[in-house]
Design a protein around this motif. Structure first.
Motif, mmCIF file in Angstrom:
data_model
loop_
_atom_site.group_PDB
_atom_site.id
_atom_site.type_symbol
_atom_site.label_atom_id
_atom_site.label_comp_id
_atom_site.label_asym_id
_atom_site.label_seq_id
_atom_site.Cartn_x
_atom_site.Cartn_y
_atom_site.Cartn_z
ATOM 1 N N ASP A 9 13.088 61.140 -24.213
ATOM 2 C CA ASP A 9 12.506 60.904 -22.904
ATOM 3 C C ASP A 9 13.690 60.636 -21.959
ATOM 4 O O ASP A 9 14.802 60.359 -22.430
ATOM 5 C CB ASP A 9 11.571 59.693 -22.989
ATOM 6 N N ASP A 11 13.584 58.871 -18.268
ATOM 7 C CA ASP A 11 13.566 57.613 -17.508
ATOM 8 C C ASP A 11 13.414 56.400 -18.443
ATOM 9 O O ASP A 11 12.438 56.299 -19.173
ATOM 10 C CB ASP A 11 12.394 57.618 -16.521
ATOM 11 N N GLY A 12 14.395 55.516 -18.417
ATOM 12 C CA GLY A 12 14.325 54.315 -19.252
ATOM 13 C C GLY A 12 14.847 54.527 -20.662
ATOM 14 O O GLY A 12 14.898 53.590 -21.462
ATOM 15 N N GLU A 169 11.485 57.030 -27.007
ATOM 16 C CA GLU A 169 10.580 56.735 -25.882
ATOM 17 C C GLU A 169 10.610 55.266 -25.477
ATOM 18 O O GLU A 169 10.683 54.394 -26.336
ATOM 19 C CB GLU A 169 9.144 57.050 -26.310
ATOM 20 N N ASP A 170 10.515 55.002 -24.182
ATOM 21 C CA ASP A 170 10.419 53.607 -23.721
ATOM 22 C C ASP A 170 9.006 53.272 -23.247
ATOM 23 O O ASP A 170 8.779 52.148 -22.798
ATOM 24 C CB ASP A 170 11.406 53.342 -22.568
HETATM 25 MG MG MG Z 1 10.458 56.733 -19.939
#
Ligand code: MG
Ligand code: BG6
Length: 218
Positions: A9, A11-12, A169-170
């Motif tokens: 992923d 973002d983050g 993943e976040d």
């Molecule tokens: Mg994310």
């Protein structure tokens, strides 16, 4: 040596942009007299722009016209873009380059699986695009996370079976998408939030080369 597909992923996970999404949504919500907590914000992570605004409006019990909806989405993105315009490689999260190098050295498949329509711009800004064998982002899918479409498409592009893919993943929605895709899910963040993941690490500094090697051997 086995070849697995490692799907990241964005973002983050790769870059610290989750905070910018939060800031921009929060400001927009405030302008509509809606307040949401950091806990509620967890439900916005990994979720598409459209779905995020729908959720915020539902929290505030607000209905707006189609035109206003489109306008607000554009406004949110404009503010978000003003944050990422300043970005450079210093915002790559700790040990991401190290993990990517291990995977490249071990000739593994590397893909991006992001809900963001700004993903390619960000990868360019932080100069990481060259490391990805496949990129699937918010422009390429019709169903947003927690639907597994984004990860299944990434696996297909890598030409690797979903069961041989590992997802970083976040977000709760992203972990659910990876699990539904029958992939190994690795949560990056708080284990209280990401409890559905197969493994959870606070960040990539906690992930050893041995752990990666074991995933490849499985
Ligand atoms: Mg994310
Ligand atoms: C996800 C983020 O990666 O992308 C969400 O976690 C964001 O917060 C979503 O809403 C869509 O991003 P964008 O850049 O297309 O608005």
């Amino acid at each position: 040596m086995n070849k697995k597909g490692f799907i990241f992923d964005l973002d983050g996970v790769i870059v610290d942009t989750a905070k910018y999404h939060f800031l921009a949504w929060q400001r927009l919500a405030k302008s509509l007299d809606i307040n949401f907590t950091e806990e509620e914000n967890e439900q916005l992570k990994g979720v598409s722009r459209v779905r995020s605004l729908e959720k915020i409006l539902a929290w505030g019990n607000k209905t707006i016209s189609k035109e206003q909806f489109t306008l607000l989405m554009a406004k949110k993105n404009e503010e978000y873009l003003s944050y990422i315009a300043e970005m450079d490689s210093s915002e790559i999260l700790p040990d991401i380059p190290k993990i990517l190098n291990i995977l490249i050295e071990k000739k593994q498949g590397i893909a991006l699986g992001s809900a963001s329509k700004n993903a390619r711009t960000i990868l360019d800004r932080v100069d990481l695009k060259k490391h990805f064998d496949a990129i699937v982002d918010g422009n390429d899918v019709s169903k947003a996370k927690p639907d597994p479409e984004v990860f299944l498409n990434a696996a297909k592009m890598l030409n690797i079976e979903p069961a041989d893919c590992i997802v970083f993943e976040d977000s709760v929605a992203g972990v659910e998408a990876a699990n539904t895709a029958n992939m190994i899910s690795i949560g990056i963040g708080n284990s209280n939030v990401l409890g559905q993941a197969d493994f959870v690490f606070r960040d990539f500094t906690e992930i050893s080369e041995e752990f990666i090697t074991n995933l490849i051997k499985k």
